[in-house]
Design an enzyme around this catalytic site. Structure first.
Site, mmCIF file in Angstrom:
data_model
loop_
_atom_site.group_PDB
_atom_site.id
_atom_site.type_symbol
_atom_site.label_atom_id
_atom_site.label_comp_id
_atom_site.label_asym_id
_atom_site.label_seq_id
_atom_site.Cartn_x
_atom_site.Cartn_y
_atom_site.Cartn_z
ATOM 1 C CG ASP A 17 38.375 -29.916 -12.179
ATOM 2 O OD1 ASP A 17 37.312 -30.891 -11.817
ATOM 3 O OD2 ASP A 17 39.439 -30.229 -12.607
ATOM 4 N N GLY A 18 37.010 -29.961 -9.260
ATOM 5 C CA GLY A 18 37.123 -30.411 -7.996
ATOM 6 C C GLY A 18 35.987 -30.432 -6.883
ATOM 7 C CG ASN A 19 32.300 -29.188 -7.782
ATOM 8 O OD1 ASN A 19 32.735 -28.201 -7.554
ATOM 9 N ND2 ASN A 19 31.049 -29.022 -8.781
ATOM 10 C CD1 TRP A 22 35.406 -28.604 -0.921
ATOM 11 C CD2 TRP A 22 33.439 -29.553 -0.835
ATOM 12 N NE1 TRP A 22 34.441 -28.053 0.102
ATOM 13 C CE2 TRP A 22 33.461 -28.674 0.079
ATOM 14 C CE3 TRP A 22 32.249 -30.481 -1.022
ATOM 15 C CZ2 TRP A 22 32.467 -28.555 0.885
ATOM 16 C CZ3 TRP A 22 31.349 -30.312 -0.162
ATOM 17 C CH2 TRP A 22 31.367 -29.380 0.767
ATOM 18 C CB THR A 63 30.640 -31.694 -25.602
ATOM 19 O OG1 THR A 63 32.099 -31.381 -25.585
ATOM 20 C CG2 THR A 63 30.108 -30.643 -26.260
ATOM 21 C CG ASN A 65 31.221 -32.708 -17.855
ATOM 22 O OD1 ASN A 65 31.254 -31.578 -17.567
ATOM 23 N ND2 ASN A 65 32.340 -33.329 -17.402
ATOM 24 C CD1 TRP A 66 27.031 -34.833 -23.358
ATOM 25 C CD2 TRP A 66 25.168 -34.937 -22.068
ATOM 26 N NE1 TRP A 66 26.092 -33.490 -23.409
ATOM 27 C CE2 TRP A 66 24.914 -33.735 -22.602
ATOM 28 C CE3 TRP A 66 24.199 -35.350 -21.174
ATOM 29 C CZ2 TRP A 66 23.893 -32.890 -22.457
ATOM 30 C CZ3 TRP A 66 22.864 -34.328 -20.776
ATOM 31 C CH2 TRP A 66 22.853 -33.345 -21.565
ATOM 32 N NE ARG A 68 32.185 -35.717 -14.687
ATOM 33 C CZ ARG A 68 32.492 -34.973 -13.852
ATOM 34 N NH1 ARG A 68 32.133 -34.747 -12.801
ATOM 35 N NH2 ARG A 68 33.892 -34.340 -14.178
ATOM 36 N NE ARG A 179 41.126 -28.221 -14.853
ATOM 37 C CZ ARG A 179 40.753 -29.211 -15.585
ATOM 38 N NH1 ARG A 179 40.994 -28.807 -16.992
ATOM 39 N NH2 ARG A 179 40.008 -30.187 -15.380
ATOM 40 N NE ARG A 185 42.724 -32.728 -17.349
ATOM 41 C CZ ARG A 185 42.993 -33.219 -16.320
ATOM 42 N NH1 ARG A 185 44.315 -33.406 -16.067
ATOM 43 N NH2 ARG A 185 42.092 -33.623 -15.435
HETATM 44 C C1 FPP Z 1 33.971 -30.447 -11.905
HETATM 45 O O1 FPP Z 1 34.331 -31.199 -10.648
HETATM 46 C C2 FPP Z 1 32.480 -29.761 -12.096
HETATM 47 C C3 FPP Z 1 31.530 -30.128 -12.833
HETATM 48 C C4 FPP Z 1 31.814 -31.213 -13.903
HETATM 49 C C5 FPP Z 1 30.359 -29.693 -12.701
HETATM 50 C C6 FPP Z 1 30.217 -28.042 -12.579
HETATM 51 C C7 FPP Z 1 29.024 -27.920 -11.751
HETATM 52 C C8 FPP Z 1 28.816 -27.144 -10.728
HETATM 53 C C9 FPP Z 1 29.860 -26.097 -10.353
HETATM 54 C C10 FPP Z 1 27.629 -27.064 -10.007
HETATM 55 C C11 FPP Z 1 26.521 -26.670 -10.913
HETATM 56 C C12 FPP Z 1 26.322 -25.461 -11.297
HETATM 57 C C13 FPP Z 1 25.519 -25.165 -12.320
HETATM 58 C C14 FPP Z 1 25.148 -23.747 -12.843
HETATM 59 C C15 FPP Z 1 24.971 -26.372 -13.046
HETATM 60 P P1 FPP Z 1 34.187 -32.549 -11.033
HETATM 61 O O2 FPP Z 1 32.975 -33.266 -10.612
HETATM 62 O O3 FPP Z 1 34.958 -32.935 -12.064
HETATM 63 O O4 FPP Z 1 35.155 -32.950 -9.420
HETATM 64 P P2 FPP Z 1 36.501 -33.803 -9.688
HETATM 65 O O5 FPP Z 1 37.521 -33.075 -10.595
HETATM 66 O O6 FPP Z 1 37.112 -33.697 -8.158
HETATM 67 O O7 FPP Z 1 36.123 -35.097 -10.018
#
Ligand code: FPP
Length: 231
Positions: A17-19, A22, A63, A65-66, A68, A179, A185
């Site tokens: 989590d956290g992409n 970041w 399930t 994440n769709w 978004r 996590r 959570r």
């Molecule tokens: C959570 O960060 C990440 C995701 C929902 C997607 C996970 C995807 C990857 C790690 C990269 C893709 C890798 C593959 C194998 C497909 P977030 O988007 O919820 O970030 P946030 O919590 O800061 O909003």
């Protein structure tokens, strides 16, 4: 970080989590955040396999994440395509098995085909088993398992028999679930399998997570006293 290498948890699961946060901190696009997340995963898989971990399960797409934006979903699906292409290209030089959990029927046909090829090509490897959760939800997995169980006509229902209908069978439940990003959570991840898991939360955003962070989580786990409801 010092860890007892002879006493590793067999199965570690990670909510990556956290992409997006970041990306926000770095002032770059969400897409770049996910791309760096995918890079972090690739490196961690190699490093965790060398460390000697037996099973690693990662939550790549739920399930939920769709919901978004379409562009973001497309970006994650494209990263998945790239990840699978690289698994297929590199499989001869790598020693890990790649498999998947979740309802793959909802995914694009070309992704399903790539998943089948990667699963097939890596299935006889001797190293770590990587399970990528895609279009995965813990409750959805339980419902799909119940449907399979009913269709099988099984009348003798025990925990062990029910578990055979879940997405991964013959794999120990994760002893440790991590996590990243400071959220605390479980978000519908491994709902059945996490009954006795230890949880570890770190503020590190997923793209910055490395083998050193994994070792820190394992060291913390190794200091815990697991009682499984006993004394
Ligand atoms: C959570 O960060 C990440 C995701 C929902 C997607 C996970 C995807 C990857 C790690 C990269 C893709 C890798 C593959 C194998 C497909 P977030 O988007 O919820 O970030 P946030 O919590 O800061 O909003």
């Amino acid at each position: 970080m010092n860890i007892d290498i002879n006493n590793l948890p067999e199965h570690v699961a990670i909510i990556m989590d956290g992409n997006r946060r970041w990306a926000k901190v770095k002032g770059v696009s969400k897409a770049k955040g996910h791309r760096e997340g995918a890079k972090a995963l690739k490196q961690l898989v190699k490093d965790a396999s060398v460390l000697g971990l037996k099973y690693l399960t990662v939550y790549a797409f739920s399930t939920e994440n769709w919901k978004r934006e379409k562009d973001e979903v497309n970006e994650i699906m494209n990263l998945l395509r790239e990840f699978l292409n690289e698994c297929e290209k590199d499989y001869a030089n790598e020693d890990y098995v790649v498999d998947f959990i979740g309802d793959s029927k909802m995914l694009a046909k070309d992704i399903q085909d790539k998943m089948d090829r990667v699963r097939e090509k890596t299935r006889n490897k001797n190293g770590m088993h990587l399970y990528i959760a895609i279009n995965y939800g813990g409750r959805d997995e339980i419902i799909r398992a119940i449907k399979k169980l009913v269709a099988s006509g099984t009348k003798d229902i025990t925990e062990q028999i029910f578990a055979k209908f879940l997405d991964i069978t013959g794999v120990p439940d994760p002893e440790l679930i991590i996590r990243t990003s400071g959220e605390k959570r479980i978000s519908n991840f491994l709902s059945w399998q996490s009954a006795y898991s230890e949880f570890y939360f770190t503020d590190t955003y997923w793209p910055d997570f490395t083998i050193e962070d994994l070792k820190e989580a394992i060291a913390d786990f190794q200091n815990r006293n697991r009682r499984f409801g006993g004394i």
